[in-house]
Every structure is written in structure tokens, then in C-alpha cells.
Design an enzyme around this catalytic site. Structure first.
Site, PDB file in Angstrom:
ATOM      1  N   SER A  98      -3.024  -7.581   2.895  1.00 50.43           N
ATOM      2  CA  SER A  98      -3.265  -7.597   4.684  1.00 50.43           C
ATOM      3  C   SER A  98      -3.622  -8.793   5.213  1.00 50.43           C
ATOM      4  O   SER A  98      -3.283  -9.084   6.409  1.00 50.43           O
ATOM      5  CB  SER A  98      -4.391  -6.263   4.780  1.00 50.43           C
ATOM      6  N   ARG A 132      -1.487  -5.846  -8.018  1.00 52.88           N
ATOM      7  CA  ARG A 132      -0.314  -6.535  -7.684  1.00 52.88           C
ATOM      8  C   ARG A 132       0.119  -7.777  -8.774  1.00 52.88           C
ATOM      9  O   ARG A 132       1.082  -7.998  -9.221  1.00 52.88           O
ATOM     10  CB  ARG A 132      -0.720  -7.346  -6.446  1.00 52.88           C
ATOM     11  N   LYS A 140     -16.678  -7.997   6.288  1.00 51.95           N
ATOM     12  CA  LYS A 140     -15.780  -8.395   7.448  1.00 51.95           C
ATOM     13  C   LYS A 140     -15.451  -7.626   8.474  1.00 51.95           C
ATOM     14  O   LYS A 140     -15.448  -6.340   8.328  1.00 51.95           O
ATOM     15  CB  LYS A 140     -14.348  -8.708   6.496  1.00 51.95           C
ATOM     16  N   HIS A 189       0.781  -1.282   0.065  1.00 52.50           N
ATOM     17  CA  HIS A 189      -0.123  -0.020   0.064  1.00 52.50           C
ATOM     18  C   HIS A 189       0.917   1.147  -0.131  1.00 52.50           C
ATOM     19  O   HIS A 189       0.603   2.182  -0.760  1.00 52.50           O
ATOM     20  CB  HIS A 189      -0.868   0.138   1.146  1.00 52.50           C
TER      21      HIS A 189
HETATM   22  O1  9FE Z   1      -3.632  -5.519   1.084  1.00 51.57           O
HETATM   23  C1  9FE Z   1      -4.756  -5.828   0.280  1.00 51.57           C
HETATM   24  O2  9FE Z   1      -5.526  -6.547   0.642  1.00 51.57           O
HETATM   25  C2  9FE Z   1      -4.489  -5.397  -1.278  1.00 51.57           C
HETATM   26  C3  9FE Z   1      -5.467  -5.764  -2.048  1.00 51.57           C
HETATM   27  C4  9FE Z   1      -5.534  -5.275  -3.408  1.00 51.57           C
HETATM   28  C5  9FE Z   1      -4.275  -4.440  -3.737  1.00 51.57           C
HETATM   29  N1  9FE Z   1      -4.032  -3.653  -5.135  1.00 51.57           N
HETATM   30  N2  9FE Z   1      -2.961  -3.256  -4.713  1.00 51.57           N
HETATM   31  C6  9FE Z   1      -2.481  -3.378  -3.369  1.00 51.57           C
HETATM   32 BR1  9FE Z   1      -0.798  -2.752  -2.844  1.00 51.57          BR
HETATM   33  C7  9FE Z   1      -3.369  -4.029  -2.830  1.00 51.57           C
HETATM   34  C8  9FE Z   1      -3.379  -4.681  -1.619  1.00 51.57           C
END
Ligand code: 9FE
Length: 163
Positions: A129, A91, A42, A18
Site C-alpha cells: 500500500s 510477498r 501511522k 491483498h
Molecule cells: O500492502 C502492504 O503493506 C502489505 C504488507 C504485507 C503483506 N503480506 N502480503 C501482502 Br499481499 C501484503 C501487503
């Protein structure tokens, strides 16, 4: 006039992935609102207050970043901040389908706000996360995957839960 972007997320907790996106967005836009979203089915591990405090701490050295929480529709929040853009991190290819769906809906709701995608650093492409919480919950080290203050917060949170 100033080019304003919103970087939305649950940030439960904020990760180095992030943070990478936030820094890259802050290099492009004049003002970046990091919006921690309250609406999620959640139950979060960290309260909205804890999440905001962690985001503020890890972004305190980025002058054009503002940290806020928001509930309700993201496009309504973005418009309220005069944002011209929503910025999301990508990602891996697996992210794209979901992001495309969300982006299409947001465009349906408000065509004036554009969504931009920034690719995360490869070293964070597996990071989320939820996976960080899983590892921390079982006493694994997440050093290097989250900022130090987040690592400490996870230890404290799970230490309390396990005590
Ligand atoms: O931590 C997550 O759930 C999450 C989700 C979607 C995500 N897109 N880009 C990032 Br950095 C990212 C992080």
C-alpha cells in the site's frame, strides 16, 4: 462446523496483492472476515470508513467474505468471530521475519488460533500500500496494481490534496 478465517491488515488502500490473498483464503475457508485494523501509529491516508467501503466494493462478488474494522488485539477479534485461523500473505522472504514475530506473539496470547500464510502471485511480490501511495502521490499510474475503484480513490484523494 464452519471453518472461519480472519485476514487482517491496514488496507490503506487495498491492493491487488491483498485481493489475491483474500480470494485464495475464500477458496479454502467457509467464511473469511477481512479485518481492517484501526490501531496503527501511522496516520492513514484513507479513513477507516473509506478503507471499508473500498474493501467491500472490491470483494462484493465473493459471497463468503465479510468486511469489518477492528481495534485492539487481533487474537481477541479472531476469537470473537470464532475464527480458527489468521491468514497472512507473504510477498517475499523479507516478509517472513516480521510475520514470524507477530505469529509467535499471537500464539503466546492464544494458542488455539493458527496462522496460515499464502504466497502472493509473483507479479504482486513487490507491491505494498505504501509504494502504491508514493507513486500515486507523484502522479504515477498504479493501473493494474490496485482495483480500478482504488485507482480512482487515489486520484481523487491526491487531486484534492494538491488542489
Ligand atoms: O500492502 C502492504 O503493506 C502489505 C504488507 C504485507 C503483506 N503480506 N502480503 C501482502 Br499481499 C501484503 C501487503
Amino acid at each position: 462446523s464452519e471453518k472461519i478465517a480472519v485476514v487482517p491488515g491496514s488496507f490503506d488502500p487495498i491492493t491487488n496483492g491483498h485481493l489475491d490473498i483474500i480470494k485464495r483464503a475464500a477458496d479454502v475457508f467457509d467464511i473469511v472476515y477481512v479485518a481492517a485494523l484501526k490501531n496503527s501509529s501511522k496516520k492513514p491516508l484513507f479513513s477507516i470508513e473509506e478503507r471499508l467501503a473500498l474493501i467491500e466494493e472490491v470483494t462484493k462478488d465473493i459471497p463468503n467474505v465479510r468486511v469489518e474494522s477492528s481495534s485492539g488485539l487481533l487474537v481477541d477479534y479472531a476469537k470473537s468471530r470464532n475464527a480458527i485461523a489468521i491468514v497472512r500473505g507473504l510477498r517475499a522472504v523479507s516478509d517472513f521475519e516480521y510475520e514470524m514475530q507477530i505469529t509467535s506473539m499471537n500464539r503466546f496470547l492464544d494458542e488455539s488460533i493458527e496462522t496460515f500464510f499464502i504466497m502472493t502471485k509473483n507479479q504482486y511480490s513487490f507491491l505494498s500500500s505504501s509504494i502504491v501511495k508514493e507513486v500515486a502521490r507523484y502522479g504515477g499510474s498504479v493501473k493494474g496494481l490496485v482495483p480500478c475503484v482504488v485507482e480512482e480513490a487515489l486520484k481523487k484523494k491526491y487531486g484534492e490534496m494538491n488542489s
